[in-house]
Design a protein around this motif. Structure first.
Motif, short mmCIF file in Angstrom:
data_model
loop_
_atom_site.label_atom_id
_atom_site.label_comp_id
_atom_site.label_asym_id
_atom_site.label_seq_id
_atom_site.Cartn_x
_atom_site.Cartn_y
_atom_site.Cartn_z
N PHE A 53 0.83 -1.20 0.00
CA PHE A 53 0.00 0.00 0.00
C PHE A 53 0.87 1.26 0.00
O PHE A 53 0.55 2.25 -0.68
N THR A 54 1.96 1.22 0.73
CA THR A 54 2.88 2.37 0.75
C THR A 54 3.44 2.61 -0.64
O THR A 54 3.46 3.75 -1.12
N ARG A 55 3.87 1.56 -1.30
CA ARG A 55 4.40 1.69 -2.66
C ARG A 55 3.33 2.21 -3.62
O ARG A 55 3.59 3.08 -4.44
N TYR A 56 2.13 1.65 -3.52
CA TYR A 56 1.03 2.07 -4.39
C TYR A 56 0.71 3.55 -4.17
O TYR A 56 0.60 4.32 -5.13
N ASN A 57 0.54 3.94 -2.92
CA ASN A 57 0.20 5.34 -2.62
C ASN A 57 1.28 6.30 -3.10
O ASN A 57 0.98 7.38 -3.61
N GLN A 58 2.54 5.91 -2.96
CA GLN A 58 3.63 6.77 -3.44
C GLN A 58 3.60 6.86 -4.96
O GLN A 58 3.81 7.93 -5.53
N ALA A 59 3.32 5.75 -5.63
CA ALA A 59 3.25 5.76 -7.09
C ALA A 59 2.12 6.67 -7.58
O ALA A 59 2.28 7.41 -8.55
N VAL A 60 0.98 6.63 -6.90
CA VAL A 60 -0.13 7.50 -7.28
C VAL A 60 0.26 8.96 -7.05
O VAL A 60 0.04 9.81 -7.92
N ALA A 61 0.85 9.26 -5.90
CA ALA A 61 1.28 10.63 -5.62
C ALA A 61 2.29 11.10 -6.65
O ALA A 61 2.20 12.22 -7.16
N ASP A 62 3.26 10.26 -6.97
CA ASP A 62 4.27 10.63 -7.96
C ASP A 62 3.64 10.88 -9.33
O ASP A 62 4.04 11.80 -10.04
N HIS A 63 2.66 10.09 -9.68
CA HIS A 63 1.99 10.24 -10.96
C HIS A 63 1.34 11.62 -11.08
O HIS A 63 1.42 12.26 -12.12
N TYR A 64 0.71 12.07 -10.02
CA TYR A 64 -0.04 13.32 -10.08
C TYR A 64 0.78 14.57 -9.75
O TYR A 64 0.46 15.64 -10.21
N ARG A 65 1.83 14.43 -8.96
CA ARG A 65 2.58 15.63 -8.60
C ARG A 65 4.08 15.49 -8.79
O ARG A 65 4.82 16.42 -8.49
N GLY A 70 13.89 13.42 -2.46
CA GLY A 70 14.48 12.38 -1.63
C GLY A 70 13.78 11.03 -1.73
O GLY A 70 14.12 10.10 -1.03
N ALA A 71 12.75 10.91 -2.59
CA ALA A 71 12.02 9.63 -2.70
C ALA A 71 12.96 8.58 -3.27
O ALA A 71 13.77 8.85 -4.16
N ARG A 72 12.83 7.38 -2.76
CA ARG A 72 13.65 6.27 -3.23
C ARG A 72 13.06 5.69 -4.50
O ARG A 72 11.87 5.82 -4.77
N ALA A 73 13.88 5.01 -5.27
CA ALA A 73 13.43 4.41 -6.53
C ALA A 73 12.36 3.34 -6.32
O ALA A 73 11.54 3.10 -7.18
#
Length: 77
Positions: A53-65, A70-73
């Motif tokens: 869920f953490t990975r998914y939520n970060q991917a969604v956030a990255d997609h939109y903004r 400092g975000a990791r790969a």
């Protein structure tokens, strides 16, 4: 919710007390259902779910903004 005039061309939305009560009831039922559904899962499975869920939520956030500074790969902070 109620829509009321704010400025001549900019209406805004107001969430009523009744609407807030309904929203809280839905959230409470969802939390209760999730607790019941996950009650039999072991700690490793819960940690895996949390990680995904953490990975998914970060991917969604990255997609939109875009990626956070400092975000990791791998999508974790």
């Amino acid at each position: 919710m109620e829509r009321t005039p704010d400025a001549p061309d900019r209406p805004h939305t107001v969430i009523t007390t009744r609407g807030m009560d309904a929203m809280r009831a839905v959230l409470r039922r969802r939390r209760e259902a999730t607790t019941e559904i996950l009650a039999a899962w072991d700690g490793d499975d819960l940690r895996t779910l949390a990680h995904m869920f953490t990975r998914y939520n970060q991917a969604v956030a990255d997609h939109y903004r875009g990626p956070a500074p400092g975000a990791r790969a791998d999508g974790l902070r």
